[in-house]
Design a protein around this motif. Structure first.
Motif, PDB file in Angstrom:
ATOM      1  N   GLU A  15     -44.294  23.832 -36.504  1.00 48.08           N
ATOM      2  CA  GLU A  15     -43.725  22.637 -35.884  1.00 48.08           C
ATOM      3  C   GLU A  15     -42.298  22.403 -36.363  1.00 48.08           C
ATOM      4  N   LEU A  18     -39.949  24.991 -34.718  1.00 48.78           N
ATOM      5  CA  LEU A  18     -39.731  24.697 -33.296  1.00 48.78           C
ATOM      6  C   LEU A  18     -38.857  23.462 -33.096  1.00 48.78           C
ATOM      7  N   MET A  19     -39.014  22.474 -33.948  1.00 45.50           N
ATOM      8  CA  MET A  19     -38.178  21.274 -33.838  1.00 45.50           C
ATOM      9  C   MET A  19     -36.720  21.588 -34.199  1.00 45.50           C
ATOM     10  N   LYS A  22     -35.292  23.342 -31.260  1.00 46.06           N
ATOM     11  CA  LYS A  22     -35.035  22.381 -30.183  1.00 46.06           C
ATOM     12  C   LYS A  22     -33.736  21.624 -30.438  1.00 46.06           C
ATOM     13  N   GLY A  69     -49.334  19.714 -29.526  1.00 49.68           N
ATOM     14  CA  GLY A  69     -47.936  19.314 -29.689  1.00 49.68           C
ATOM     15  C   GLY A  69     -47.021  20.513 -29.849  1.00 49.68           C
ATOM     16  N   VAL A  73     -43.873  21.581 -27.431  1.00 49.34           N
ATOM     17  CA  VAL A  73     -42.500  21.805 -27.893  1.00 49.34           C
ATOM     18  C   VAL A  73     -42.054  23.224 -27.537  1.00 49.34           C
ATOM     19  N   GLU A  76     -41.067  23.223 -23.936  1.00 51.19           N
ATOM     20  CA  GLU A  76     -39.764  22.557 -23.777  1.00 51.19           C
ATOM     21  C   GLU A  76     -38.634  23.486 -24.196  1.00 51.19           C
ATOM     22  N   ASN A  77     -38.814  24.167 -25.328  1.00 52.09           N
ATOM     23  CA  ASN A  77     -37.783  25.080 -25.808  1.00 52.09           C
ATOM     24  C   ASN A  77     -37.556  26.215 -24.820  1.00 52.09           C
TER      25      ASN A  77
END
Length: 127
Positions: A15, A18-19, A22, A69, A73, A76-77
């Motif tokens: 997570e 990935l954040m 992003k 979640g 993500v 989205e990426n």
């Protein structure tokens, strides 16, 4: 470390990567993504190993929510990566068209402008 704690650690790591990815994509710093490629590969390998190992701890509601979640993500990426790719293709197309649509400051015998793509060579004949 229990299986649940290990799973939580792996999911937190994925997570986090990935954040960060992003944030780089949204801030227009896609060129910096290569810097974190090793970290992302390691996190995704750990995630893959976690899923392959299975176990009852993966059935916990909190783990399922976190995996959902992570998948969100990642999707989205992927969309942001596609936008970056489209932007780069557009830039390359415009650069290619710029030389075709440009004219030099010379004119042909009929008064037409000389396209930039045909400008080289014509002057050496006259010189």
């Amino acid at each position: 470390m229990t299986n649940t704690d290990n799973a939580q650690h792996v999911l937190d790591r994925v997570e986090s990567v990935l954040m960060a990815e992003k944030q780089l994509l949204l801030s227009g710093q896609a060129h910096r993504l290569a810097e974190m490629s090793h970290e992302k590969v390691a996190a995704m390998n750990a995630f893959d190993g976690l899923l392959q190992a299975g176990g009852d701890h993966l059935r916990r509601a909190s783990i399922k929510r976190q995996v959902e979640g992570i998948v969100g993500v990642a999707k989205e990426n992927a969309i942001h990566f596609l936008a970056v790719q489209n932007g780069l293709q557009s830039i390359l197309k415009r650069i290619g068209n710029a030389s075709q649509d440009s004219y030099v400051g010379a004119y042909q015998s009929n008064g037409g402008q000389t396209p930039f793509t045909h400008a080289t060579g014509g002057y050496s004949k006259k010189a």
